[in-house]
Every structure is written in C-alpha cells, then in structure tokens.
Design a protein around this motif. Structure first.
Motif, PDB file in Angstrom:
ATOM      1  N   GLN A 196     -33.819 -67.319 -61.805  1.00  0.00           N
ATOM      2  CA  GLN A 196     -34.480 -67.010 -63.073  1.00  0.00           C
ATOM      3  C   GLN A 196     -35.932 -67.496 -63.074  1.00  0.00           C
ATOM      4  O   GLN A 196     -36.823 -66.789 -63.543  1.00  0.00           O
ATOM      5  CB  GLN A 196     -33.707 -67.624 -64.237  1.00  0.00           C
ATOM      6  CG  GLN A 196     -32.384 -66.951 -64.495  1.00  0.00           C
ATOM      7  CD  GLN A 196     -31.536 -67.676 -65.527  1.00  0.00           C
ATOM      8  OE1 GLN A 196     -31.984 -68.631 -66.147  1.00  0.00           O
ATOM      9  NE2 GLN A 196     -30.314 -67.210 -65.726  1.00  0.00           N
ATOM     10  N   ASP A 216     -28.757 -69.880 -59.592  1.00  0.00           N
ATOM     11  CA  ASP A 216     -29.016 -68.891 -60.638  1.00  0.00           C
ATOM     12  C   ASP A 216     -30.236 -69.302 -61.458  1.00  0.00           C
ATOM     13  O   ASP A 216     -31.075 -68.464 -61.795  1.00  0.00           O
ATOM     14  CB  ASP A 216     -27.795 -68.725 -61.538  1.00  0.00           C
ATOM     15  CG  ASP A 216     -27.967 -67.571 -62.500  1.00  0.00           C
ATOM     16  OD1 ASP A 216     -28.335 -66.462 -62.051  1.00  0.00           O
ATOM     17  OD2 ASP A 216     -27.746 -67.775 -63.708  1.00  0.00           O
ATOM     18  N   GLN A 217     -30.346 -70.587 -61.739  1.00  0.00           N
ATOM     19  CA  GLN A 217     -31.513 -71.093 -62.466  1.00  0.00           C
ATOM     20  C   GLN A 217     -32.781 -70.890 -61.618  1.00  0.00           C
ATOM     21  O   GLN A 217     -33.812 -70.468 -62.136  1.00  0.00           O
ATOM     22  CB  GLN A 217     -31.345 -72.572 -62.812  1.00  0.00           C
ATOM     23  CG  GLN A 217     -32.513 -73.141 -63.577  1.00  0.00           C
ATOM     24  CD  GLN A 217     -32.354 -74.638 -63.841  1.00  0.00           C
ATOM     25  OE1 GLN A 217     -31.479 -75.294 -63.285  1.00  0.00           O
ATOM     26  NE2 GLN A 217     -33.213 -75.165 -64.682  1.00  0.00           N
ATOM     27  N   HIS A 262     -33.564 -77.796 -57.272  1.00  0.00           N
ATOM     28  CA  HIS A 262     -34.284 -78.200 -58.493  1.00  0.00           C
ATOM     29  C   HIS A 262     -35.760 -78.468 -58.199  1.00  0.00           C
ATOM     30  O   HIS A 262     -36.639 -78.100 -58.997  1.00  0.00           O
ATOM     31  CB  HIS A 262     -33.618 -79.413 -59.137  1.00  0.00           C
ATOM     32  CG  HIS A 262     -32.266 -79.112 -59.703  1.00  0.00           C
ATOM     33  ND1 HIS A 262     -32.057 -78.220 -60.733  1.00  0.00           N
ATOM     34  CD2 HIS A 262     -31.041 -79.567 -59.360  1.00  0.00           C
ATOM     35  CE1 HIS A 262     -30.766 -78.145 -61.016  1.00  0.00           C
ATOM     36  NE2 HIS A 262     -30.124 -78.956 -60.192  1.00  0.00           N
TER      37      HIS A 262
END
Length: 100
Positions: A58, A54-55, A8
């Motif tokens: 992206q 996956d985030q 994150h």
C-alpha cells in the motif's frame, strides 16, 4: 535485521524518500523492496508477515501515485517552458527583422 523489521523499515524509507523528493534514495529503496520480495519467495510467509507486506504494498502504491503525479506536473512545466521558449524565439526573430 529480521524480515518484519526490514519490511517496516523499507515502508518508512519509501515514505521519507518521496516526501523529501529524494529520487536516488527512492530508487535504492525500490530495489531493496524487489530484493526482499525475491528472497521471500523462497521462505514461508506467515500471516503476520503477509499483513506487513500488504502494508508495504500500500505504501509502495501510494508513493508510486505521488511519483506519477509529480512526473506529470514536471512534464506540463516542461511543455509550458517549451511553448514560452518558442514564443520568445519568434519574438526575437521578429524584433531582428524590424531592425533591418
């Protein structure tokens, strides 16, 4: 920092570096992403971690698209500058010939 927090954090750092046009920071974060991915190949990836990755992917693709777009805009500006420079040089040469 655990893997989830790191994933994150890297996504946020990528976004901020691109928004701030901080290309050195963007390069550093990109290297950190590569190192993280290399390290994760040796560990078990949970569904939660896979979703976070996956985030991150992206975000990385989005930042890559922004970089590509800005690179193309810079290329066009440089080409325009070169064309203008050539024209100015020709004009200067023509002006010198008139003075003779």
């Amino acid at each position: 920092m655990d893997d989830m927090a790191l994933i994150h954090a890297l996504a946020g750092q990528l976004t901020r570096a691109a928004q701030e046009n901080d290309w050195n920071q963007l390069r550093k974060v990109d290297r950190a992403v590569a190192q993280l991915l290399s390290a994760l190949t040796l560990s078990e990836v949970t569904a939660e971690k896979r979703a976070a990755l996956d985030q991150l992917r992206q975000v990385h693709q989005s930042v890559y698209a922004v970089c590509k777009q800005r690179s193309e805009a810079l290329k066009q500006k440089m080409q325009q500058h070169q064309r203008q420079r050539s024209g100015l040089q020709a004009y200067a040469l023509f002006s010198l010939q008139e003075d003779v």
